[in-house]
Design a protein around this motif. Structure first.
Motif, PDB file in Angstrom:
ATOM      1  N   GLY A 152     -10.926  52.999  64.123  1.00 26.11           N
ATOM      2  CA  GLY A 152     -11.453  52.496  62.776  1.00 26.11           C
ATOM      3  C   GLY A 152     -10.863  52.747  61.350  1.00 26.11           C
ATOM      4  O   GLY A 152     -10.526  52.009  60.643  1.00 26.11           O
ATOM      5  N   GLY A 153     -10.043  53.829  61.444  1.00 18.25           N
ATOM      6  CA  GLY A 153      -9.122  54.187  60.479  1.00 18.25           C
ATOM      7  C   GLY A 153      -8.187  53.268  60.195  1.00 18.25           C
ATOM      8  O   GLY A 153      -7.672  52.706  59.079  1.00 18.25           O
ATOM      9  N   TRP A 159      -5.384  48.150  57.989  1.00 18.58           N
ATOM     10  CA  TRP A 159      -5.055  46.852  58.199  1.00 18.58           C
ATOM     11  C   TRP A 159      -5.683  45.835  57.148  1.00 18.58           C
ATOM     12  O   TRP A 159      -5.055  44.852  56.886  1.00 18.58           O
ATOM     13  N   GLY A 160      -7.113  46.146  57.106  1.00 20.53           N
ATOM     14  CA  GLY A 160      -7.789  45.387  56.419  1.00 20.53           C
ATOM     15  C   GLY A 160      -7.395  45.155  54.828  1.00 20.53           C
ATOM     16  O   GLY A 160      -7.205  44.183  54.217  1.00 20.53           O
ATOM     17  N   ARG A 161      -6.872  46.263  54.276  1.00 20.72           N
ATOM     18  CA  ARG A 161      -6.434  46.599  53.120  1.00 20.72           C
ATOM     19  C   ARG A 161      -5.271  45.786  52.890  1.00 20.72           C
ATOM     20  O   ARG A 161      -4.995  45.269  51.698  1.00 20.72           O
ATOM     21  N   ARG A 162      -4.403  46.032  53.899  1.00 20.49           N
ATOM     22  CA  ARG A 162      -3.064  45.334  53.951  1.00 20.49           C
ATOM     23  C   ARG A 162      -3.142  43.728  53.723  1.00 20.49           C
ATOM     24  O   ARG A 162      -2.420  43.000  52.895  1.00 20.49           O
ATOM     25  N   LEU A 163      -4.204  43.145  54.707  1.00 24.16           N
ATOM     26  CA  LEU A 163      -4.377  41.754  54.618  1.00 24.16           C
ATOM     27  C   LEU A 163      -4.871  41.271  53.092  1.00 24.16           C
ATOM     28  O   LEU A 163      -4.073  40.298  52.702  1.00 24.16           O
ATOM     29  N   VAL A 164      -5.651  41.961  52.654  1.00 19.68           N
ATOM     30  CA  VAL A 164      -6.247  41.526  51.353  1.00 19.68           C
ATOM     31  C   VAL A 164      -5.002  41.523  50.391  1.00 19.68           C
ATOM     32  O   VAL A 164      -4.880  40.661  49.534  1.00 19.68           O
ATOM     33  N   THR A 211     -15.338  43.625  50.553  1.00 18.61           N
ATOM     34  CA  THR A 211     -15.780  44.874  50.987  1.00 18.61           C
ATOM     35  C   THR A 211     -17.123  45.101  51.731  1.00 18.61           C
ATOM     36  O   THR A 211     -17.077  45.647  52.866  1.00 18.61           O
ATOM     37  N   LEU A 212     -17.840  44.237  51.723  1.00 15.76           N
ATOM     38  CA  LEU A 212     -19.222  44.182  52.315  1.00 15.76           C
ATOM     39  C   LEU A 212     -18.802  43.504  53.841  1.00 15.76           C
ATOM     40  O   LEU A 212     -19.255  44.164  54.719  1.00 15.76           O
ATOM     41  N   GLY A 217     -17.836  47.885  60.112  1.00 17.06           N
ATOM     42  CA  GLY A 217     -18.114  49.379  60.256  1.00 17.06           C
ATOM     43  C   GLY A 217     -16.737  50.045  59.825  1.00 17.06           C
ATOM     44  O   GLY A 217     -16.388  51.159  60.175  1.00 17.06           O
ATOM     45  N   LEU A 218     -16.114  49.293  58.905  1.00 16.62           N
ATOM     46  CA  LEU A 218     -14.914  49.877  58.080  1.00 16.62           C
ATOM     47  C   LEU A 218     -15.054  50.083  56.847  1.00 16.62           C
ATOM     48  O   LEU A 218     -15.700  49.526  56.262  1.00 16.62           O
ATOM     49  N   ASN A 219     -14.249  51.063  56.314  1.00 15.09           N
ATOM     50  CA  ASN A 219     -14.205  51.387  54.888  1.00 15.09           C
ATOM     51  C   ASN A 219     -13.258  50.561  54.394  1.00 15.09           C
ATOM     52  O   ASN A 219     -11.999  50.354  54.909  1.00 15.09           O
TER      53      ASN A 219
END
Lengths: 238, 238
Positions: free
Chosen positions: B170-171, B176-181, B228-229, B235-237
């Motif tokens: 999850g971490g 990874w999600g932050r990097r994509l955005v 964010t939603l 299930g990720l911050n």
């Protein structure tokens, strides 16, 4: 006779004269072959699209990949009429297709085009040959997933242009075509030996009219003759 | 204002109030972005399918790739109503998408799933935001290429299962999600700076109602909030 477990409580007759369990085993095998063939072709074409020399080539190849996957979806849906999950139906045929694609891995964009042309053409001929021996709903499906002529026209144009630009290319691609057919026949023989229900469907030993062994021999001859005609259409000796 | 040559003898008005050349430049840019985005997504998903851990995952990913290419074809056909070849419309946007995909190259199957979820979700939100500012036929098209909810449900299920199996995942995926955005916003800013007709379409400076700069700021805020939603749904911050 077949390793595929027949579902219990299955709908008895999705077409005419399809109730015989050997027929069902054979046609499920056949649909499994077609489904995995389409899925494997999707994968190969999608890979080819990524290495296409121009953006229009990339789009054309991605379109061919997409068509293959749409065919796969149609076969999957048809398998549900036999209460069979496409994953189960494909399982016995992974190895043959994966071996074929590994042995016949194109090393250039032109080889990839020839692979598509030869593979799709061979598959289409085979589908037409067997259409007579399956129930009407399966026949309609099998005939609906034949290759699109627009796509083969595109390939013929690209290959002929490449040979016109550099005649030596023709000899190399002719060799490539022979290798593809050799490998395809090797894998087809393995599948035939492993899957008696499928062979039974074609040879008419499952309580339905089918081909006898001599007729299967003639069918193979026609498939190879058509391959020769296809290679000539590309401007290649087979 | 735009590098795209306007075709001579073009049909004047494929939608309502679309005759203004600045509008046409802007909407052709917009459709070029959408088309190349779909084509690039096809390529990435097709690659992901090849490395899928199971055959059902491979089929699901190939299905998503196929959907993206079908969307591409719809956008291409719609561009013809503006007498524009999709290849010309996409040309200014290769670099931004190719850079994005190179910078955000997934190193695992789970990262690839998150990329698809984040990228498709972001694109769908953006399409919904801009739909109000384009002619009715373009609006209908843009809304028709939104992501299929069945596909996002599949991804949510797979990612949540992986985190349940191994919470440390999850971490890593949240990072990874932050990097994509971050990478997506960088590329979007480059495109906005390079393509005044596209920016003009959104900011209402092309003789049509549009967003003012404050409204564009609010739109970006909404896009990031929705991201964010989406991450929470995985299930990720974020």
């Amino acid at each position: 006779m077949s390793e595929i477990p027949m579902p219990t409580g299955a709908n008895d007759d999705p077409g005419s004269a399809t109730g015989h369990p050997d027929y069902r085993d054979g046609v499920v095998d056949l649909l499994g072959v077609v489904a995995y063939g389409e899925l494997a072709a999707f994968g190969r074409l999608a890979e080819d699209a990524a290495s296409a020399p121009t953006l229009p080539d990339q789009v054309m190849t991605a379109a061919m990949a997409t068509r293959q996957f749409q065919h796969f979806e149609r076969v999957r849906d048809h398998l549900w009429t036999f209460d069979v999950d496409v994953m189960d139906a494909m399982e016995p045929f992974h190895r043959a297709f994966d071996t074929y694609h590994a042995q016949a891995k194109a090393k250039s964009w032109l080889e990839a085009l020839v692979s598509t042309f030869v593979g799709d053409g061979f598959a289409a001929d085979f589908y037409r040959e067997i259409a007579a021996y399956v129930d009407p709903a399966t026949r309609e499906l099998v005939l609906s997933v034949l290759t699109d002529e627009r796509e083969t026209d595109y390939i013929v144009g690209r290959v002929r242009q490449a040979i016109a630009d550099e005649p030596a290319v023709g000899g190399r691609l002719a060799l490539w075509g022979r290798r593809l057919v050799g490998e395809a026949l090797t894998q087809a023989q393995r599948v035939a030996a492993d899957r008696p229900a499928l062979t039974g469907l074609l040879s008419g030993s499952v309580d339905r009219p089918g081909l006898d062994l001599a007729a299967i021999g003639r069918m193979l001859t026609r498939l190879v003759e058509n391959h020769t005609l296809r290679m000539e259409r590309l401007g290649l000796n087979s």
